[in-house]
Write a protein that holds these residues in place. Structure first.
Motif, short mmCIF file in Angstrom:
data_model
loop_
_atom_site.label_atom_id
_atom_site.label_comp_id
_atom_site.label_asym_id
_atom_site.label_seq_id
_atom_site.Cartn_x
_atom_site.Cartn_y
_atom_site.Cartn_z
N LEU A 62 0.83 -1.21 0.00
CA LEU A 62 0.00 0.00 0.00
C LEU A 62 0.87 1.26 0.00
O LEU A 62 0.58 2.22 -0.73
CB LEU A 62 -0.93 0.02 1.20
N ALA A 65 2.33 1.65 -3.48
CA ALA A 65 1.33 2.16 -4.43
C ALA A 65 1.06 3.64 -4.19
O ALA A 65 0.91 4.42 -5.14
CB ALA A 65 0.03 1.36 -4.31
N ASP A 66 1.04 4.04 -2.93
CA ASP A 66 0.81 5.45 -2.60
C ASP A 66 1.94 6.32 -3.14
O ASP A 66 1.70 7.37 -3.75
CB ASP A 66 0.69 5.60 -1.09
N ALA A 69 1.78 6.42 -7.03
CA ALA A 69 0.69 7.26 -7.52
C ALA A 69 1.07 8.73 -7.46
O ALA A 69 0.62 9.53 -8.29
CB ALA A 69 -0.58 7.01 -6.70
N THR A 122 -0.77 7.09 4.60
CA THR A 122 -0.79 7.28 3.15
C THR A 122 -1.22 8.71 2.82
O THR A 122 -1.97 9.33 3.58
CB THR A 122 -1.77 6.30 2.47
N ARG A 124 -2.86 9.34 0.06
CA ARG A 124 -4.16 9.13 -0.56
C ARG A 124 -5.04 8.28 0.34
O ARG A 124 -4.55 7.41 1.04
CB ARG A 124 -3.98 8.40 -1.90
N VAL A 126 -7.57 5.28 1.06
CA VAL A 126 -7.76 3.94 0.53
C VAL A 126 -9.23 3.59 0.74
O VAL A 126 -9.76 3.74 1.84
CB VAL A 126 -6.85 2.91 1.25
N ILE A 138 -3.61 -3.63 -5.83
CA ILE A 138 -3.82 -2.28 -5.32
C ILE A 138 -3.71 -1.36 -6.53
O ILE A 138 -2.71 -1.37 -7.25
CB ILE A 138 -2.75 -1.91 -4.28
N THR A 139 -4.75 -0.57 -6.76
CA THR A 139 -4.79 0.26 -7.95
C THR A 139 -5.41 1.61 -7.63
O THR A 139 -6.09 1.77 -6.62
CB THR A 139 -5.59 -0.45 -9.07
N THR A 140 -5.15 2.58 -8.50
CA THR A 140 -5.84 3.87 -8.37
C THR A 140 -7.13 3.79 -9.16
O THR A 140 -7.30 2.93 -10.02
CB THR A 140 -4.97 5.01 -8.93
N LEU A 148 -6.88 5.06 -3.53
CA LEU A 148 -6.39 3.72 -3.88
C LEU A 148 -7.49 2.71 -3.59
O LEU A 148 -8.29 2.90 -2.68
CB LEU A 148 -5.14 3.37 -3.06
#
Length: 154
Positions: A62, A65-66, A69, A122, A124, A126, A138-140, A148
């Motif tokens: 996570l 991914a954060d 992004a 994060t 962003r 989640v 894990i995607t936007t 996320l």
């Protein structure tokens, strides 16, 4: 000389044999109860240990991914997180939620009292989600979204 009367000797042999069996039965029963409790405790410790590893891996993914992004050109990120479908033969559920920039990952093993919680900060949010154990993506949400999403990789 004294003469033996009745059948006292026969009774004492049968009584001794019965008492020996009863004592052996009590010892074996006590041993089985103690071993069962010990094995149950070891199983819970093993489940907890595996859930900690899965939770740590998921919060690390996570965080990755954060960060990605934040630097992606179009804001689209896809991070795959490998996780087992079961831990020590038991299915588990993953609950993800964000409160004030802190993402909480709660893993719950079914049919046990084992719950593991991990947190990660994060930039962003989640999306709140609940999924079963197994591989995770894990995607936007896309270029327009800052959130996320955590979904099962079925």
């Amino acid at each position: 000389m004294a003469r033996l009367m009745g059948t006292d000797r026969g009774v004492s042999t049968a009584l001794g044999y019965t008492l020996n069996i009863a004592v052996a039965l009590l010892l074996v029963t006590g041993l089985l109860i103690a071993v069962t409790d010990y094995v149950g405790g070891q199983r819970q410790d093993a489940v907890r240990g595996e859930l900690v590893v899965v939770g740590d891996r998921l919060v690390a993914d996570l965080a990755t991914a954060d960060r990605l992004a934040g630097v992606a050109d179009n804001g689209t990120v896809v991070v795959r997180s490998d996780a087992p479908a079961r831990v020590i033969g038991r299915p588990y559920t993953i609950h993800v939620s964000t409160v004030s920039g802190v993402t909480h990952v709660r893993l719950v093993a079914e049919r046990t009292n084992v719950v593991v919680t991990r947190t990660v900060h994060t930039d962003r949010d989640v999306k709140n989600t609940t999924i079963t154990g197994g591989d995770i993506v894990i995607t936007t949400e896309g270029a327009a979204s800052d959130a996320l999403r955590v979904v099962s990789d079925d």
